[in-house]
Write a protein that holds these residues in place. Structure first.
Motif, PDB file in Angstrom:
ATOM      1  N   THR A 154       7.858  57.973  -7.492  1.00 22.34           N
ATOM      2  CA  THR A 154       6.625  58.722  -7.774  1.00 22.34           C
ATOM      3  C   THR A 154       5.771  58.009  -8.808  1.00 22.34           C
ATOM      4  O   THR A 154       4.539  57.933  -8.673  1.00 22.34           O
ATOM      5  N   LEU A 155       6.408  57.461  -9.846  1.00 27.36           N
ATOM      6  CA  LEU A 155       5.676  56.768 -10.905  1.00 27.36           C
ATOM      7  C   LEU A 155       4.980  55.521 -10.367  1.00 27.36           C
ATOM      8  O   LEU A 155       3.812  55.260 -10.683  1.00 27.36           O
ATOM      9  N   LYS A 156       5.684  54.737  -9.551  1.00 24.85           N
ATOM     10  CA  LYS A 156       5.100  53.518  -8.990  1.00 24.85           C
ATOM     11  C   LYS A 156       3.921  53.846  -8.083  1.00 24.85           C
ATOM     12  O   LYS A 156       2.884  53.157  -8.111  1.00 24.85           O
ATOM     13  N   LYS A 157       4.058  54.886  -7.280  1.00 24.67           N
ATOM     14  CA  LYS A 157       2.966  55.280  -6.389  1.00 24.67           C
ATOM     15  C   LYS A 157       1.754  55.720  -7.196  1.00 24.67           C
ATOM     16  O   LYS A 157       0.600  55.400  -6.856  1.00 24.67           O
ATOM     17  N   SER A 158       2.005  56.447  -8.286  1.00 20.72           N
ATOM     18  CA  SER A 158       0.913  56.909  -9.137  1.00 20.72           C
ATOM     19  C   SER A 158       0.164  55.737  -9.763  1.00 20.72           C
ATOM     20  O   SER A 158      -1.074  55.715  -9.797  1.00 20.72           O
TER      21      SER A 158
END
Length: 297
Positions: A154-158
């Motif tokens: 989720t963090l990388k996508k954000s």
């Protein structure tokens, strides 16, 4: 009797020699520990110094030094549940405000700047922090690393969404023959182990005009209320924080319709959504922000 008197004498002497120091140490207020991190990727970048906070009915005051700069936060309570107390500050003239969560005597928060586009935010308006009495710096960093590892996808996508640039050039494949909706969704509802998720979802009708320009109308949003900064935004110029629209801080429930129209250059503009979420690890709360963006087309 002489033996008992001798023992009693030794005990009294021992208590007099070590007792005052023991009790003096125990009476000292326990120091707070704190760290600051990027609120989008959870990378820790500084320790907090000179931490102070006080809590009164409906209010929370927090102050600390971050990289030599004094940060003072005065927040008002707007909600409470089994996970703790929620606080938020008023937005300053420069657009910066704070969301805070107090849980088990620990505090976490994120800075928010609604006037700066996600890609254009600096450390000053894009940091998160956590303060604790029960956990030291090492434990706080371990908590941060654990949450970062558990939510890495989720963090990388954000981060990818934040750094996604508008079209540098507009080709025929970027132009829809028919008008259609652009869509953004920043959601914590599907992220595991969160204590507060929420979501911000938006749609805006896009129709091609001429050259690289599109007309955007019929903007709608739906925000599962969580923090006052959750919402959607539309940008004339994403790289230079020229904003066309931002949803209000205290939105009504359900889908909301926004009147108006905007002519936006597809090589500069963006549609965006953001949602702040929080988790608790070993009684320590941690907040961060999820982003989604869409190109104008």
């Amino acid at each position: 009797m002489k033996f008992k008197s001798l023992v009693s004498g030794f005990l009294v002497a021992a208590l007099l020699s070590i007792g005052p120091n023991v009790f003096a140490d125990a009476s000292k207020p326990q120091a707070f520990e704190g760290i600051a991190y990027n609120k989008a990727d959870l990378n820790e970048f500084a320790s907090l110094e000179n931490i102070k906070f006080s809590q009164d009915e409906g209010y929370l005051e927090v102050s600390f030094e971050l990289n030599g700069k004094n940060i003072e936060i005065e927040a008002v309570n707007f909600g409470k549940d089994e996970n703790g107390n929620k606080y938020a500050t008023k937005e300053r003239e420069d657009g910066i405000s704070f969301n805070l969560l107090e849980s088990n005597g620990n505090i976490t928060g994120v800075a928010v700047n609604t006037k700066a586009s996600p890609i254009n935010q600096t450390i000053e308006d894009a940091f998160g922090f956590v303060i604790s009495k029960s956990a030291d710096q090492t434990a706080l960093k371990q908590t941060l690393n654990q949450v970062q590892s558990e939510h890495s996808i989720t963090l990388k996508k954000s981060i990818q969404n934040i750094n996604s640039l508008p079209h540098q050039e507009l080709s025929l494949t970027d132009v829809r023959p028919m008008a259609a909706d652009l869509h953004v969704l920043a959601s914590g509802l599907s992220v595991p182990f969160l204590i507060s998720g929420g979501f911000s979802e938006g749609w805006v009708y896009s129709s091609y005009q001429t050259q690289q320009f599109f007309k955007l109308t019929n903007l709608r949003y739906s925000i599962a209320y969580n923090w006052p900064s959750d919402g959607v935004s539309l940008w004339y110029d994403y790289l230079n924080s020229n904003q066309a629209y931002h949803s209000p801080a205290w939105p009504s429930a359900g889908q909301q319709n926004v009147g108006g129209e905007w002519i936006i250059d597809a090589t500069k503009g963006k549609f965006a959504a953001e949602t702040t979420v929080s988790a608790i690890v070993k009684l320590v709360p941690l907040m961060w922000t999820i982003y989604d963006t869409a190109n104008i087309r």
